[in-house]
Design a protein around this motif. Structure first.
Motif, mmCIF file in Angstrom:
data_model
loop_
_atom_site.group_PDB
_atom_site.id
_atom_site.type_symbol
_atom_site.label_atom_id
_atom_site.label_comp_id
_atom_site.label_asym_id
_atom_site.label_seq_id
_atom_site.Cartn_x
_atom_site.Cartn_y
_atom_site.Cartn_z
ATOM 1 N N GLN A 1 135.139 7.875 4.487
ATOM 2 C CA GLN A 1 134.740 8.305 5.831
ATOM 3 C C GLN A 1 133.756 9.469 5.780
ATOM 4 O O GLN A 1 132.913 9.615 6.666
ATOM 5 C CB GLN A 1 135.982 8.690 6.654
ATOM 6 C CG GLN A 1 136.935 7.538 6.907
ATOM 7 C CD GLN A 1 136.231 6.360 7.550
ATOM 8 O OE1 GLN A 1 135.461 6.516 8.507
ATOM 9 N NE2 GLN A 1 136.478 5.166 7.023
ATOM 10 N N ILE A 2 133.856 10.283 4.762
ATOM 11 C CA ILE A 2 132.873 11.352 4.587
ATOM 12 C C ILE A 2 131.499 10.744 4.301
ATOM 13 O O ILE A 2 130.483 11.162 4.866
ATOM 14 C CB ILE A 2 133.292 12.313 3.456
ATOM 15 C CG1 ILE A 2 134.550 13.100 3.874
ATOM 16 C CG2 ILE A 2 132.161 13.274 3.104
ATOM 17 C CD1 ILE A 2 135.090 14.021 2.800
ATOM 18 N N LEU B 1 127.552 14.432 9.418
ATOM 19 C CA LEU B 1 128.210 15.722 9.663
ATOM 20 C C LEU B 1 129.260 15.996 8.591
ATOM 21 O O LEU B 1 129.339 17.107 8.050
ATOM 22 C CB LEU B 1 128.851 15.733 11.050
ATOM 23 C CG LEU B 1 129.665 16.984 11.403
ATOM 24 C CD1 LEU B 1 128.784 18.232 11.374
ATOM 25 C CD2 LEU B 1 130.345 16.828 12.750
ATOM 26 N N LYS B 2 130.059 14.999 8.282
ATOM 27 C CA LYS B 2 131.092 15.186 7.265
ATOM 28 C C LYS B 2 130.483 15.406 5.888
ATOM 29 O O LYS B 2 130.996 16.196 5.086
ATOM 30 C CB LYS B 2 132.045 13.992 7.263
ATOM 31 C CG LYS B 2 132.931 13.929 8.502
ATOM 32 C CD LYS B 2 133.974 12.831 8.404
ATOM 33 C CE LYS B 2 134.910 12.874 9.602
ATOM 34 N NZ LYS B 2 136.054 11.939 9.460
ATOM 35 N N ASP C 1 138.292 15.358 14.246
ATOM 36 C CA ASP C 1 138.077 16.774 14.541
ATOM 37 C C ASP C 1 137.767 17.484 13.222
ATOM 38 O O ASP C 1 138.644 17.742 12.416
ATOM 39 C CB ASP C 1 139.334 17.371 15.191
ATOM 40 C CG ASP C 1 139.342 18.888 15.162
ATOM 41 O OD1 ASP C 1 138.253 19.494 15.253
ATOM 42 O OD2 ASP C 1 140.442 19.469 15.036
ATOM 43 N N CYS C 2 136.495 17.782 13.014
ATOM 44 C CA CYS C 2 136.058 18.334 11.727
ATOM 45 C C CYS C 2 136.214 19.846 11.626
ATOM 46 O O CYS C 2 136.534 20.375 10.552
ATOM 47 C CB CYS C 2 134.593 17.969 11.485
ATOM 48 S SG CYS C 2 134.267 16.208 11.342
ATOM 49 N N PHE C 3 135.971 20.570 12.713
ATOM 50 C CA PHE C 3 135.781 22.010 12.584
ATOM 51 C C PHE C 3 137.061 22.830 12.609
ATOM 52 O O PHE C 3 137.056 23.979 12.182
ATOM 53 C CB PHE C 3 134.785 22.508 13.639
ATOM 54 C CG PHE C 3 133.363 22.186 13.282
ATOM 55 C CD1 PHE C 3 132.739 22.846 12.238
ATOM 56 C CD2 PHE C 3 132.669 21.205 13.948
ATOM 57 C CE1 PHE C 3 131.439 22.551 11.876
ATOM 58 C CE2 PHE C 3 131.365 20.893 13.602
ATOM 59 C CZ PHE C 3 130.743 21.568 12.563
ATOM 60 N N THR C 4 138.167 22.260 13.089
ATOM 61 C CA THR C 4 139.428 23.003 13.013
ATOM 62 C C THR C 4 139.795 23.233 11.548
ATOM 63 O O THR C 4 140.065 24.370 11.135
ATOM 64 C CB THR C 4 140.554 22.255 13.739
ATOM 65 O OG1 THR C 4 140.210 22.110 15.121
ATOM 66 C CG2 THR C 4 141.867 23.024 13.640
ATOM 67 N N SER C 5 139.786 22.173 10.752
ATOM 68 C CA SER C 5 140.107 22.338 9.330
ATOM 69 C C SER C 5 139.019 23.122 8.605
ATOM 70 O O SER C 5 139.304 23.885 7.676
ATOM 71 C CB SER C 5 140.326 20.984 8.664
ATOM 72 O OG SER C 5 139.175 20.179 8.768
ATOM 73 N N ARG D 1 141.761 23.535 19.508
ATOM 74 C CA ARG D 1 140.721 22.850 18.765
ATOM 75 C C ARG D 1 139.561 23.834 18.595
ATOM 76 O O ARG D 1 139.216 24.559 19.531
ATOM 77 C CB ARG D 1 140.236 21.589 19.499
ATOM 78 C CG ARG D 1 141.272 20.471 19.560
ATOM 79 C CD ARG D 1 141.572 19.907 18.174
ATOM 80 N NE ARG D 1 142.659 18.946 18.193
ATOM 81 C CZ ARG D 1 142.484 17.641 18.165
ATOM 82 N NH1 ARG D 1 141.262 17.126 18.139
ATOM 83 N NH2 ARG D 1 143.530 16.830 18.145
ATOM 84 N N TYR D 2 138.974 23.832 17.407
ATOM 85 C CA TYR D 2 137.907 24.769 17.101
ATOM 86 C C TYR D 2 136.614 24.006 16.850
ATOM 87 O O TYR D 2 136.626 22.835 16.459
ATOM 88 C CB TYR D 2 138.294 25.625 15.890
ATOM 89 C CG TYR D 2 139.496 26.503 16.186
ATOM 90 C CD1 TYR D 2 139.336 27.785 16.691
ATOM 91 C CD2 TYR D 2 140.785 26.016 16.003
ATOM 92 C CE1 TYR D 2 140.440 28.583 16.989
ATOM 93 C CE2 TYR D 2 141.898 26.804 16.298
ATOM 94 C CZ TYR D 2 141.713 28.080 16.798
ATOM 95 O OH TYR D 2 142.805 28.853 17.106
ATOM 96 N N ASP D 3 135.494 24.667 17.104
ATOM 97 C CA ASP D 3 134.207 23.986 17.038
ATOM 98 C C ASP D 3 133.231 24.742 16.131
ATOM 99 O O ASP D 3 133.610 25.692 15.431
ATOM 100 C CB ASP D 3 133.618 23.794 18.434
ATOM 101 C CG ASP D 3 133.446 25.108 19.193
ATOM 102 O OD1 ASP D 3 133.366 26.179 18.547
ATOM 103 O OD2 ASP D 3 133.378 25.074 20.443
ATOM 104 N N PHE D 4 131.979 24.308 16.162
ATOM 105 C CA PHE D 4 130.971 24.886 15.280
ATOM 106 C C PHE D 4 130.754 26.363 15.556
ATOM 107 O O PHE D 4 130.501 27.141 14.629
ATOM 108 C CB PHE D 4 129.658 24.116 15.430
ATOM 109 C CG PHE D 4 128.563 24.598 14.525
ATOM 110 C CD1 PHE D 4 128.727 24.603 13.150
ATOM 111 C CD2 PHE D 4 127.359 25.036 15.050
ATOM 112 C CE1 PHE D 4 127.712 25.048 12.300
ATOM 113 C CE2 PHE D 4 126.336 25.476 14.216
ATOM 114 C CZ PHE D 4 126.516 25.485 12.834
#
Length: 249
Positions: free
Chosen positions: A82-83, A88-89, A125-129, A210-213
């Motif tokens: 998936q990356i 983006l990933k 959701d990429c940016f939380t981690s 949830r966290y973002d860029f």
């Protein structure tokens, strides 16, 4: 002496004709550098196991007393599909690997990077981690934001803002004296919750936040300010985020 070691590829660069210089983060030996001979030939059997961010099993000829070893063979153990399918990933995975490459050896760094890449591969959701990974990395280097009291005077009440140049939270009196911009109570609580989360608490964190860029950039500013390390892949991440925002607008 030959040994088999499990590791994650952090970087690959040209090294003489058809050879490459590879740095991996191993499970047991920390970071190791190796010469992969002939890996840039189209017939190379090792090339697929040497992609940045890939988990592989390496057979190495260890050169005692030297920093540069010789790769005898490599077998891919896990490829994050998936990356590979998301620009983006890919940008975030490259950033994770460069961060781990450029910082001092991190206690449990292999587990931290493995967890970050696995979550990136599995979640939308990429940016939380990403934020939790970066904060954990900053903690390991002693440069994470201080969020348990005023970093200037130590008081725990009337916390009013986060200051990059002071290194953490400020109370109202210190904020006024230093002329920082106030945050809302909600912003302060949200940021503090992030700074106390580990990679094993992502499900609980996502259940309430949830966290973002923009959050990631705020943490990255601390890393850049206090580590003094220039991370080249951050510019590519910014470019990808702007491109995706433009496509949505």
């Amino acid at each position: 002496m030959e040994r088999e070691l499990e590791g994650i590829v952090l970087s690959v660069s040209d090294y003489r004709e058809n050879d490459a210089l590879v740095t991996v983060l191993t499970k047991t030996e920390g970071k190791l550098r190796m010469v992969a001979r002939g890996v840039q030939k189209i017939t190379s059997k090792n090339a697929g196991a040497l992609l940045t961010g890939t988990l592989s099993l390496f057979t190495l000829q260890l050169q005692e007393g030297r920093e540069l070893h010789t790769l005898r063979g490599a077998r891919m153990l896990h490829h994050h599909r998936q990356i590979s399918a998301s620009l983006l990933k890919q940008a975030l995975a490259s950033l994770y690997c460069e961060l781990m490459l450029r910082t001092e050896d991190v206690a449990d760094g292999y587990a931290l990077l493995s967890a970050a890449l696995a979550d990136l591969d599995e979640q939308t959701d990429c940016f939380t981690s990403a934020c939790v990974f970066l904060n954990q990395l900053c903690l390991s280097q002693g440069i994470a934001p201080w969020v348990d009291s005023c970093v200037n005077c130590g008081r725990k009440d009337r916390i009013t803002t986060l200051s990059l140049h002071q290194g953490g939270f400020l109370c109202v009196e210190c904020m006024d004296r230093l002329q920082d911009v106030p945050w809302t109570r909600r912003q302060l609580q949200r940021f503090r919750r992030l700074c106390h989360a580990g990679m094993d608490q992502l499900d609980e964190l996502r259940a309430c936040e949830r966290y973002d860029f923009s959050d990631f950039c705020r943490l990255f500013a601390f890393f850049r300010e206090y580590s003094g390390i220039r991370i080249r892949s951050f510019a590519f991440l910014e470019q990808v985020v702007r491109m995706q925002e433009g496509q949505r607008s």
